[in-house]
Design a protein around this motif. Structure first.
Motif, PDB file in Angstrom:
ATOM      1  N   TYR A   1       8.612 -83.720  14.456  1.00  0.00           N
ATOM      2  CA  TYR A   1       8.672 -83.289  13.052  1.00  0.00           C
ATOM      3  C   TYR A   1       8.928 -81.788  13.064  1.00  0.00           C
ATOM      4  O   TYR A   1       8.317 -81.074  13.867  1.00  0.00           O
ATOM      5  N   GLU A   2       9.831 -81.340  12.192  1.00  0.00           N
ATOM      6  CA  GLU A   2      10.188 -79.922  12.169  1.00  0.00           C
ATOM      7  C   GLU A   2       9.806 -79.290  10.835  1.00  0.00           C
ATOM      8  O   GLU A   2       9.646 -79.998   9.833  1.00  0.00           O
ATOM      9  N   PHE A   3       9.690 -77.961  10.840  1.00  0.00           N
ATOM     10  CA  PHE A   3       9.291 -77.200   9.643  1.00  0.00           C
ATOM     11  C   PHE A   3      10.220 -76.007   9.539  1.00  0.00           C
ATOM     12  O   PHE A   3      10.427 -75.296  10.529  1.00  0.00           O
TER      13      PHE A   3
ATOM     14  N   ALA B   1      13.591 -69.503   9.771  1.00  0.00           N
ATOM     15  CA  ALA B   1      12.520 -69.619  10.769  1.00  0.00           C
ATOM     16  C   ALA B   1      12.174 -71.100  10.903  1.00  0.00           C
ATOM     17  O   ALA B   1      12.100 -71.818   9.898  1.00  0.00           O
ATOM     18  N   GLN B   2      12.019 -71.564  12.139  1.00  0.00           N
ATOM     19  CA  GLN B   2      11.760 -72.988  12.387  1.00  0.00           C
ATOM     20  C   GLN B   2      10.648 -73.174  13.418  1.00  0.00           C
ATOM     21  O   GLN B   2      10.533 -72.391  14.357  1.00  0.00           O
ATOM     22  N   SER B   3       9.897 -74.250  13.254  1.00  0.00           N
ATOM     23  CA  SER B   3       8.962 -74.661  14.302  1.00  0.00           C
ATOM     24  C   SER B   3       8.965 -76.189  14.317  1.00  0.00           C
ATOM     25  O   SER B   3       9.517 -76.822  13.410  1.00  0.00           O
TER      26      SER B   3
ATOM     27  N   LYS C   1      16.490 -74.453  21.189  1.00  0.00           N
ATOM     28  CA  LYS C   1      15.098 -74.630  21.637  1.00  0.00           C
ATOM     29  C   LYS C   1      14.444 -75.840  20.948  1.00  0.00           C
ATOM     30  O   LYS C   1      13.593 -76.507  21.524  1.00  0.00           O
ATOM     31  N   ILE C   2      14.829 -76.097  19.701  1.00  0.00           N
ATOM     32  CA  ILE C   2      14.272 -77.246  18.957  1.00  0.00           C
ATOM     33  C   ILE C   2      14.645 -78.561  19.667  1.00  0.00           C
ATOM     34  O   ILE C   2      13.844 -79.493  19.725  1.00  0.00           O
ATOM     35  N   PHE C   3      15.871 -78.608  20.239  1.00  0.00           N
ATOM     36  CA  PHE C   3      16.284 -79.813  20.973  1.00  0.00           C
ATOM     37  C   PHE C   3      15.245 -80.177  22.058  1.00  0.00           C
ATOM     38  O   PHE C   3      15.092 -81.335  22.399  1.00  0.00           O
TER      39      PHE C   3
ATOM     40  N   ASP D   1      14.059 -80.315   4.408  1.00  0.00           N
ATOM     41  CA  ASP D   1      15.126 -79.323   4.597  1.00  0.00           C
ATOM     42  C   ASP D   1      16.358 -79.989   5.207  1.00  0.00           C
ATOM     43  O   ASP D   1      17.472 -79.810   4.748  1.00  0.00           O
ATOM     44  N   HIS D   2      16.124 -80.740   6.263  1.00  0.00           N
ATOM     45  CA  HIS D   2      17.240 -81.480   6.876  1.00  0.00           C
ATOM     46  C   HIS D   2      16.723 -82.645   7.705  1.00  0.00           C
ATOM     47  O   HIS D   2      15.545 -82.716   8.038  1.00  0.00           O
ATOM     48  N   VAL D   3      17.646 -83.543   8.015  1.00  0.00           N
ATOM     49  CA  VAL D   3      17.385 -84.673   8.904  1.00  0.00           C
ATOM     50  C   VAL D   3      18.456 -84.595   9.990  1.00  0.00           C
ATOM     51  O   VAL D   3      19.626 -84.311   9.686  1.00  0.00           O
TER      52      VAL D   3
ATOM     53  N   ASN E   1      16.546 -88.351  14.499  1.00  0.00           N
ATOM     54  CA  ASN E   1      15.837 -87.723  15.621  1.00  0.00           C
ATOM     55  C   ASN E   1      14.657 -86.911  15.104  1.00  0.00           C
ATOM     56  O   ASN E   1      13.617 -86.827  15.735  1.00  0.00           O
ATOM     57  N   HIS E   2      14.830 -86.269  13.952  1.00  0.00           N
ATOM     58  CA  HIS E   2      13.693 -85.618  13.290  1.00  0.00           C
ATOM     59  C   HIS E   2      13.966 -85.410  11.810  1.00  0.00           C
ATOM     60  O   HIS E   2      15.115 -85.304  11.390  1.00  0.00           O
ATOM     61  N   PHE E   3      12.889 -85.376  11.056  1.00  0.00           N
ATOM     62  CA  PHE E   3      12.885 -84.930   9.675  1.00  0.00           C
ATOM     63  C   PHE E   3      12.315 -83.515   9.697  1.00  0.00           C
ATOM     64  O   PHE E   3      11.628 -83.131  10.654  1.00  0.00           O
ATOM     65  N   THR E   4      12.585 -82.749   8.654  1.00  0.00           N
ATOM     66  CA  THR E   4      12.158 -81.344   8.609  1.00  0.00           C
ATOM     67  C   THR E   4      11.597 -81.007   7.241  1.00  0.00           C
ATOM     68  O   THR E   4      12.293 -81.143   6.223  1.00  0.00           O
ATOM     69  N   VAL E   5      10.364 -80.549   7.227  1.00  0.00           N
ATOM     70  CA  VAL E   5       9.726 -80.150   5.970  1.00  0.00           C
ATOM     71  C   VAL E   5      10.282 -78.795   5.533  1.00  0.00           C
ATOM     72  O   VAL E   5      10.351 -77.858   6.330  1.00  0.00           O
TER      73      VAL E   5
HETATM   74 NI    NI Z   1      16.271 -79.597  13.030  1.00  0.00          NI
END
Ligand code: NI
Length: 268
Positions: A236-238, A211-213, A260-262, A42-44, A166-170
């Motif tokens: 890793y994010e979703f 929606a993210q986790s 909050k993800i930070f 989804d994003h990096v 910093n993160h990849f996101t599925v």
């Molecule tokens: Ni993110």
């Protein structure tokens, strides 16, 4: 000379999984659940300091050169961050989310440390797209790391890890066998991964079209004062996106959720 989009993200991924082995395992777990399709990102996300040499624009230039377009702006008041996201015309290419720390809003002590670190960096290194996964360009002492950590977890993370994803996101939307973010989370918890629960396990939802986790960051070794320390690395994010009233999937971000993800790189 720029790499193409896929080559750049593959270099970023290699670097990222080298300090985030959980992401590699989760990727394999999700790919295994899927019959044929590949995992779509989804994003990096990237972090930087808003100083001349390292400004958000310097990182963004590499993506603009690859056909990305500048989209939403975001402000994180308490964390002293400004962010912007970028989209590629091909929606299967990852969006890019770049945040920068407003250094002048930190204490004089923290500002002094950060200015000293960035002063050690050659201003020309940002010109090459390898810069996006080039680690740090300065020596860091344990005392300075801890001083930064007491004031801004973001500043400490960036001082220690430098420049890399910093993160990849599925993208949950592109998964075929696992159909919801709840199901992804359940699968991860069953496999023993620890999720970020700040603001709830799922941030946002259908009402804000996103929606993210995320997992809590792995820990990895980094050198300070010629000593090896183990500190939070990357997570890793979703993300699951929902259709807006016009029927199109929402492509932006939600500041309250990102805030909050930070916190996924906080030490547990
Ligand atoms: Ni993110």
């Amino acid at each position: 000379m720029h790499k193409d989009v896929d080559t750049l993200f593959s270099c970023l991924w290699e670097k990222y999984v080298s300090i985030t082995p959980s992401a590699h395992k989760i990727h394999a777990l999700l790919a295994g659940e899927e019959s044929s399709d590949q995992i779509v990102n989804d994003h990096v996300a990237f972090r930087t300091f808003n100083l001349e040499k390292t400004a958000l624009d310097k990182l963004a230039a590499h993506f603009l050169a690859l056909g990305y377009q500048a989209k939403g702006h975001y402000n994180f008041e308490a964390k002293k961050l400004t962010a912007q996201h970028f989209e590629h015309p091909d929606e299967t290419k990852p969006k890019v989310f770049i945040s920068e720390l407003r250094v002048a809003e930190l204490s004089d002590t923290a500002q002094g440390i950060i200015l000293d670190l960035v002063a050690q960096m050659d201003a020309n290194v940002v010109i090459n797209d390898d810069f996006l996964y080039s680690d740090r360009h300065w020596r860091l002492s344990k005392d300075d790391y801890e001083t930064l950590l007491s004031e801004s977890e973001y500043a400490a993370w960036l001082a220690a890890w430098g420049f890399q994803a910093n993160h990849f996101t599925v993208s949950v939307n592109y998964l075929e066998q696992v159909q919801s973010l709840e199901a992804v989370n359940a699968l991860l918890k069953k496999a023993g991964f620890v999720l970020n629960t700040s603001g709830g396990e799922i941030k946002g939802g259908k009402e804000v079209f996103l929606a993210q986790s995320s997992t809590m960051a792995d820990k990895a070794e980094v050198t300070m004062d010629d000593e090896k320390l183990v500190i939070p690395s990357c997570f890793y994010e979703f993300a699951q996106r929902y259709a807006m009233p016009d029927g199109r999937l929402y492509q932006g971000f939600v500041a309250a959720s990102a805030d909050k993800i930070f916190e996924s790189t906080n030490a547990k």
